[in-house]
Write an enzyme that holds these catalytic residues in place. Structure first.
Site, mmCIF file in Angstrom:
data_model
loop_
_atom_site.group_PDB
_atom_site.id
_atom_site.type_symbol
_atom_site.label_atom_id
_atom_site.label_comp_id
_atom_site.label_asym_id
_atom_site.label_seq_id
_atom_site.Cartn_x
_atom_site.Cartn_y
_atom_site.Cartn_z
ATOM 1 N N HIS A 22 46.143 49.352 37.802
ATOM 2 C CA HIS A 22 45.961 48.768 39.133
ATOM 3 C C HIS A 22 46.350 49.716 40.270
ATOM 4 O O HIS A 22 46.266 49.352 41.436
ATOM 5 C CB HIS A 22 46.749 47.463 39.238
ATOM 6 C CG HIS A 22 46.213 46.384 38.364
ATOM 7 N ND1 HIS A 22 46.636 46.216 37.066
ATOM 8 C CD2 HIS A 22 45.272 45.449 38.577
ATOM 9 C CE1 HIS A 22 45.980 45.198 36.532
ATOM 10 N NE2 HIS A 22 45.144 44.713 37.428
ATOM 11 N N HIS A 32 38.723 47.610 33.976
ATOM 12 C CA HIS A 32 39.318 47.032 32.771
ATOM 13 C C HIS A 32 38.789 45.605 32.569
ATOM 14 O O HIS A 32 38.276 44.979 33.483
ATOM 15 C CB HIS A 32 40.850 47.046 32.850
ATOM 16 C CG HIS A 32 41.408 46.355 34.050
ATOM 17 N ND1 HIS A 32 41.544 46.979 35.274
ATOM 18 C CD2 HIS A 32 41.859 45.094 34.221
ATOM 19 C CE1 HIS A 32 42.070 46.136 36.140
ATOM 20 N NE2 HIS A 32 42.264 44.976 35.521
ATOM 21 N N CYS A 50 43.690 33.196 35.440
ATOM 22 C CA CYS A 50 43.010 34.486 35.322
ATOM 23 C C CYS A 50 44.004 35.506 34.786
ATOM 24 O O CYS A 50 45.194 35.433 35.062
ATOM 25 C CB CYS A 50 42.421 34.943 36.649
ATOM 26 S SG CYS A 50 43.463 34.683 38.081
ATOM 27 N N HIS A 87 44.190 39.188 31.760
ATOM 28 C CA HIS A 87 43.571 40.269 31.002
ATOM 29 C C HIS A 87 43.889 40.094 29.522
ATOM 30 O O HIS A 87 45.020 39.746 29.189
ATOM 31 C CB HIS A 87 44.148 41.622 31.428
ATOM 32 C CG HIS A 87 44.247 41.813 32.890
ATOM 33 N ND1 HIS A 87 45.363 41.460 33.617
ATOM 34 C CD2 HIS A 87 43.362 42.321 33.767
ATOM 35 C CE1 HIS A 87 45.159 41.747 34.891
ATOM 36 N NE2 HIS A 87 43.962 42.274 35.016
ATOM 37 N N GLU A 146 50.076 29.707 31.561
ATOM 38 C CA GLU A 146 50.086 29.480 33.008
ATOM 39 C C GLU A 146 50.049 28.007 33.382
ATOM 40 O O GLU A 146 50.757 27.580 34.283
ATOM 41 C CB GLU A 146 48.904 30.189 33.678
ATOM 42 C CG GLU A 146 49.076 31.682 33.778
ATOM 43 C CD GLU A 146 48.030 32.341 34.654
ATOM 44 O OE1 GLU A 146 47.459 31.668 35.544
ATOM 45 O OE2 GLU A 146 47.783 33.536 34.455
ATOM 46 N N GLU A 180 42.505 45.653 42.023
ATOM 47 C CA GLU A 180 41.837 45.101 40.840
ATOM 48 C C GLU A 180 40.462 45.736 40.753
ATOM 49 O O GLU A 180 39.719 45.732 41.730
ATOM 50 C CB GLU A 180 41.671 43.578 40.960
ATOM 51 C CG GLU A 180 42.884 42.792 40.606
ATOM 52 C CD GLU A 180 43.202 42.738 39.125
ATOM 53 O OE1 GLU A 180 42.720 43.587 38.350
ATOM 54 O OE2 GLU A 180 43.967 41.844 38.744
ATOM 55 N N GLU A 194 37.729 45.113 37.935
ATOM 56 C CA GLU A 194 37.602 44.352 36.702
ATOM 57 C C GLU A 194 36.164 44.083 36.290
ATOM 58 O O GLU A 194 35.291 43.865 37.124
ATOM 59 C CB GLU A 194 38.310 42.994 36.850
ATOM 60 C CG GLU A 194 39.791 43.132 37.018
ATOM 61 C CD GLU A 194 40.519 41.799 37.011
ATOM 62 O OE1 GLU A 194 41.704 41.813 36.642
ATOM 63 O OE2 GLU A 194 39.925 40.763 37.361
#
Length: 185
Positions: free
Chosen positions: A36, A43, A78, A80, A98, A124, A126
């Site tokens: 980041h 990614h 959200c 990864h 979460e 970000e 992504e």
């Protein structure tokens, strides 16, 4: 013997993210923090949208302590996938971590974006896989990561995004229209 507890957010920053090309082919891995920095490295990521039976969307208010884009409204979850972790398994893991629940999820599209957070200096970049699911209870959010949550009608959400886009994460604003179109189809 004393045990030091590490918050989920801190341990996550040490995760290895999956680096990808523009076709989502794995090309390596990199520590989350490094992925980041300096404009971001592309990614793999995912965003989960949850609806109830009335087609209201579940939103979370990202914790102010998040490493980037804290204090903004976004989709239910959200994150990864970790190095070596399947995308679907990661989505279910993070939804439980979460929001405190898990439901069947369906991937409906993916997209690439880049967004810089001026407050943290992080970016970000992504290849974001978008999932949807249905849940009609009250979530049990992780208070270390989420400062609030709410169910919102799509009409109310669209009006608020139009009036105050800065209240929402970039990836959410980029994907919510396509998610709503999918739901209406």
């Amino acid at each position: 013997m004393m045990t030091t507890l590490v918050s989920p957010e801190i341990s996550e920053l040490e995760d290895e993210l999956i680096l990808v090309d523009e076709n989502d082919h794995c090309i390596g891995s990199l520590a989350k923090q490094r992925a980041h920095e300096d404009g971001g490295v592309l990614h793999r990521a995912f965003s989960i949208f949850i609806f109830d039976r009335e087609q209201r969307m579940l939103l979370q208010l990202r914790g102010e302590n998040k490493y980037h884009f804290g204090g903004r409204w976004t989709n239910a979850c959200c994150s990864h996938p970790r190095k070596g972790e399947e995308l679907s398994a990661a989505a279910h893991r993070r939804l439980r971590e979460e929001m405190g629940f898990d439901v069947p999820l369906q991937e409906i599209f993916s997209f690439i974006y880049r967004a810089h957070d001026a407050r943290s200096g992080l970016t970000e970049h992504e290849f974001d896989h978008v999932f949807v699911g249905e849940y009609s209870g009250d979530p049990q959010p992780n208070r270390d990561e989420i400062d609030g949550w709410k169910w919102v009608s799509l009409a109310e959400l669209r009006a608020d995004i139009d009036a105050q886009p800065e209240r929402y994460t970039v990836w959410f604003r980029l994907s919510v229209g396509r998610v709503c179109d999918w739901l209406a189809a």
